[in-house]
Design an enzyme around this catalytic site. Sequence first.
Site, PDB file in Angstrom:
ATOM      1  CB  CYS A 188      -0.988  -0.047   1.156  1.00 47.25           C
ATOM      2  SG  CYS A 188      -2.373   1.092   0.926  1.00 47.25           S
ATOM      3  NE  ARG A 246      -9.256   6.076   2.428  1.00 50.83           N
ATOM      4  CZ  ARG A 246      -7.997   6.518   2.410  1.00 50.83           C
ATOM      5  NH1 ARG A 246      -7.735   7.769   2.111  1.00 50.83           N
ATOM      6  NH2 ARG A 246      -6.994   5.690   2.695  1.00 50.83           N
ATOM      7  CG  HIS A 302      -3.460  -3.118   4.207  1.00 49.30           C
ATOM      8  ND1 HIS A 302      -2.244  -2.633   4.597  1.00 49.30           N
ATOM      9  CD2 HIS A 302      -4.052  -2.122   3.496  1.00 49.30           C
ATOM     10  CE1 HIS A 302      -2.109  -1.388   4.151  1.00 49.30           C
ATOM     11  NE2 HIS A 302      -3.185  -1.060   3.470  1.00 49.30           N
TER      12      HIS A 302
HETATM   13  N1  GLN Z   1      -1.776   7.156   1.841  1.00 47.63           N
HETATM   14  C1  GLN Z   1      -2.030   6.234   0.839  1.00 47.63           C
HETATM   15  C2  GLN Z   1      -3.387   6.347   0.171  1.00 47.63           C
HETATM   16  O1  GLN Z   1      -4.397   6.601   0.839  1.00 47.63           O
HETATM   17  C3  GLN Z   1      -1.765   4.841   1.384  1.00 47.63           C
HETATM   18  C4  GLN Z   1      -2.774   4.351   2.377  1.00 47.63           C
HETATM   19  C5  GLN Z   1      -2.379   3.067   3.025  1.00 47.63           C
HETATM   20  O2  GLN Z   1      -1.203   2.675   3.064  1.00 47.63           O
HETATM   21  N2  GLN Z   1      -3.344   2.378   3.611  1.00 47.63           N
HETATM   22  O3  GLN Z   1      -3.466   6.192  -1.008  1.00 47.63           O
END
Ligand code: GLN
Length: 256
Positions: free
Chosen positions: A95, A132, A197
């Site tokens: 990520c 998101r 994850h």
């Molecule tokens: N900050 C990054 C995004 O939101 C990664 C988020 C994360 O590692 N969960 O794209």
Amino acid sequence: MSDRTIRAVWLYPELMNVYADRGNVIALRARCADHGIECEVERLELGGDLPDDADLVLIGGGQDREQRRVAPDLARHAARLHEWHDDDVAFLAVCGGFQLFGDGYRTARGEELPGVGLFDVTTVAPPPGAERCVGDVLAETHLDGIGEVVGFENHAGRTYLGPGVRPFAHVQYGWGNNGVDGTEGAVAGSALGTYLHGSLLPRNPRVTDWLIDAALRHRYGAGASIEDSPPEDAYALGAREAAATAARERGRANAD
Ligand code: GLN
């Protein structure tokens, strides 16, 4: 008694560790023990130095705030990390860590965070307020012998692959790299980047084995590999099944 040892470097465990990504390190060590392999883990935090050598490098996810702190520090290590990659050291970048191992990440505020450039990918956050990429993921990997993988994603950034990488997987349920092209993660040699994850490795022991095999080849030469692969244990199987069911029932179906 284990007669083989791999050395792992865990980058920024304090800052880059969301959604239980440290479980990847725990699962790696446990799976190594199942294979009769010792796994030494060295941690690197902000301002620290990389060891002279390693067989495997791990980095987890983090939000933009953590990425802002980590990106310049990581840039100090870029040359060494590239040497290691050229030398077939294994990498797992998850990520936010995956984003920082690409060519760079443009945040929603328009900042350009530098990337290590190990993966030929670029990541751009959509404007504030955009949806998101969140949810359970079920994806079919393109790596031999791994098949389906499960995980959980939560990212704003949209990642686009260049010609120098291939995707890690094709999303059946979930957003994947960008919610448009069905790709999930990236593979470049022995380096694996992913949005999954979960943590990833406890639920997907075949991915753990892929990394251990790569680390063994780096340490002991091209012919080295895991000798007997123990089956996935009941916990891993149960966790995979639960995650796959959640993805099928609640996940975002991929159209293509
Ligand atoms: N900050 C990054 C995004 O939101 C990664 C988020 C994360 O590692 N969960 O794209």
